[in-house]
Write an enzyme that holds these catalytic residues in place. Structure first.
Site, PDB file in Angstrom:
ATOM      1  N   ASP A  30       0.847  -1.187   0.000  1.00  0.00           N
ATOM      2  CA  ASP A  30       0.000   0.000   0.000  1.00  0.00           C
ATOM      3  C   ASP A  30       0.889   1.245   0.000  1.00  0.00           C
ATOM      4  OD1 ASP A  30      -3.219   0.524   0.993  1.00  0.00           O
ATOM      5  OD2 ASP A  30      -1.812   2.204   1.056  1.00  0.00           O
ATOM      6  N   ASN A  86     -12.908  -3.344   2.796  1.00  0.00           N
ATOM      7  CA  ASN A  86     -13.856  -2.237   2.887  1.00  0.00           C
ATOM      8  C   ASN A  86     -14.817  -2.343   1.712  1.00  0.00           C
ATOM      9  OD1 ASN A  86     -12.560  -1.098   5.169  1.00  0.00           O
ATOM     10  ND2 ASN A  86     -11.052  -0.100   3.849  1.00  0.00           N
ATOM     11  N   GLN A  93     -14.207   2.359   1.590  1.00  0.00           N
ATOM     12  CA  GLN A  93     -13.648   1.962   0.284  1.00  0.00           C
ATOM     13  C   GLN A  93     -13.419   3.190  -0.580  1.00  0.00           C
ATOM     14  OE1 GLN A  93     -15.918  -0.974  -1.929  1.00  0.00           O
ATOM     15  NE2 GLN A  93     -14.267  -1.246  -3.430  1.00  0.00           N
ATOM     16  N   VAL A  95     -11.025   2.751  -3.508  1.00  0.00           N
ATOM     17  CA  VAL A  95     -10.671   2.223  -4.833  1.00  0.00           C
ATOM     18  C   VAL A  95     -11.647   1.098  -5.155  1.00  0.00           C
ATOM     19  CG1 VAL A  95      -8.902   1.149  -6.264  1.00  0.00           C
ATOM     20  CG2 VAL A  95      -8.233   2.836  -4.528  1.00  0.00           C
ATOM     21  N   HIS A  99     -10.303  -5.549  -2.987  1.00  0.00           N
ATOM     22  CA  HIS A  99      -8.961  -5.819  -2.462  1.00  0.00           C
ATOM     23  C   HIS A  99      -9.016  -6.200  -0.999  1.00  0.00           C
ATOM     24  CE1 HIS A  99      -9.902  -1.514  -2.259  1.00  0.00           C
ATOM     25  NE2 HIS A  99      -9.256  -1.497  -1.100  1.00  0.00           N
ATOM     26  N   HIS A 101      -6.868  -5.876   2.406  1.00  0.00           N
ATOM     27  CA  HIS A 101      -5.737  -5.257   3.096  1.00  0.00           C
ATOM     28  C   HIS A 101      -5.121  -6.318   4.001  1.00  0.00           C
ATOM     29  CE1 HIS A 101      -6.834  -0.897   2.388  1.00  0.00           C
ATOM     30  NE2 HIS A 101      -8.026  -1.438   2.217  1.00  0.00           N
TER      31      HIS A 101
HETATM   32  P1  AMP Z   1      -9.715   1.253   0.351  1.00  0.00           P
HETATM   33  O1  AMP Z   1      -9.804   2.566   1.060  1.00  0.00           O
HETATM   34  O2  AMP Z   1     -10.130   0.059   1.177  1.00  0.00           O
HETATM   35  O3  AMP Z   1     -10.432   1.280  -0.987  1.00  0.00           O
HETATM   36  O4  AMP Z   1      -8.181   1.007   0.077  1.00  0.00           O
HETATM   37  C1  AMP Z   1      -7.513   1.565  -1.003  1.00  0.00           C
HETATM   38  C2  AMP Z   1      -6.067   1.563  -0.660  1.00  0.00           C
HETATM   39  O5  AMP Z   1      -5.320   1.723  -1.833  1.00  0.00           O
HETATM   40  C3  AMP Z   1      -5.608   2.670   0.291  1.00  0.00           C
HETATM   41  O6  AMP Z   1      -5.069   2.099   1.468  1.00  0.00           O
HETATM   42  C4  AMP Z   1      -4.587   3.446  -0.508  1.00  0.00           C
HETATM   43  O7  AMP Z   1      -3.529   3.897   0.277  1.00  0.00           O
HETATM   44  C5  AMP Z   1      -4.161   2.412  -1.531  1.00  0.00           C
HETATM   45  N1  AMP Z   1      -3.636   2.929  -2.778  1.00  0.00           N
HETATM   46  C6  AMP Z   1      -4.173   3.891  -3.557  1.00  0.00           C
HETATM   47  N2  AMP Z   1      -3.424   4.084  -4.657  1.00  0.00           N
HETATM   48  C7  AMP Z   1      -2.384   3.212  -4.560  1.00  0.00           C
HETATM   49  C8  AMP Z   1      -1.259   2.928  -5.379  1.00  0.00           C
HETATM   50  N3  AMP Z   1      -1.048   3.579  -6.542  1.00  0.00           N
HETATM   51  N4  AMP Z   1      -0.385   1.981  -4.981  1.00  0.00           N
HETATM   52  C9  AMP Z   1      -0.590   1.333  -3.817  1.00  0.00           C
HETATM   53  N5  AMP Z   1      -1.634   1.544  -3.003  1.00  0.00           N
HETATM   54  C10 AMP Z   1      -2.526   2.477  -3.370  1.00  0.00           C
END
Ligand code: AMP
Length: 113
Positions: A30, A86, A93, A95, A99, A101
């Site tokens: 991350d 999430n 959430q 993204v 996924h 974590h």
């Molecule tokens: P969520 O909030 O559960 O959707 O988690 C998305 C996660 O993606 C967050 O913890 C971000 O820090 C991570 N994230 C966003 N962009 C990137 C990236 N380019 N490379 C690695 N992690 C990322």
């Protein structure tokens, strides 16, 4: 499903610190780690959120969990780690490519924030 930053990582359009890959999934660190170990495990199949996965995804979702366990072990945190999914904006959430974590290396609170 629209293109996300995670599909760009799968397609190698942007860089990521990849720790594991196979034909079905990718695991990478991350960019904003919340623990000494913070890896995201994603399927190559673009499912936007858990609520939209269906019965045909059952094996894939199980695979993601076993890969998460493998990553935790390989990184030296196999005895104590936390998995988080999430689902939806209100749950955190950001993204919309499903996924897991994988978090480890510090104490975690319960209930989570
Ligand atoms: P969520 O909030 O559960 O959707 O988690 C998305 C996660 O993606 C967050 O913890 C971000 O820090 C991570 N994230 C966003 N962009 C990137 C990236 N380019 N490379 C690695 N992690 C990322």
């Amino acid at each position: 499903m629209s293109e996300t930053i995670f599909s760009q990582i799968i397609n190698r359009e942007i860089d990521a610190d990849i720790v594991f890959e196979d034909d079905r999934c990718l695991a990478f660190r991350d960019v904003n780690p919340q623990a000494p170990l913070h890896v995201l495990v994603i399927p190559k199949k673009p499912i936007d959120m858990l609520v939209h996965a269906d019965d045909t995804d059952a094996e894939l979702l199980g695979h993601l969990m076993l890969v998460a366990r493998r990553v935790a072990r390989d990184e030296g945190y196999g005895e104590a780690f936390r998995l988080v999914v999430n689902n939806g904006e209100a749950a955190g959430q950001t993204v919309f490519h499903i996924h897991l974590h994988v978090l480890g290396g510090r104490a975690f609170q319960w209930p989570p924030g």
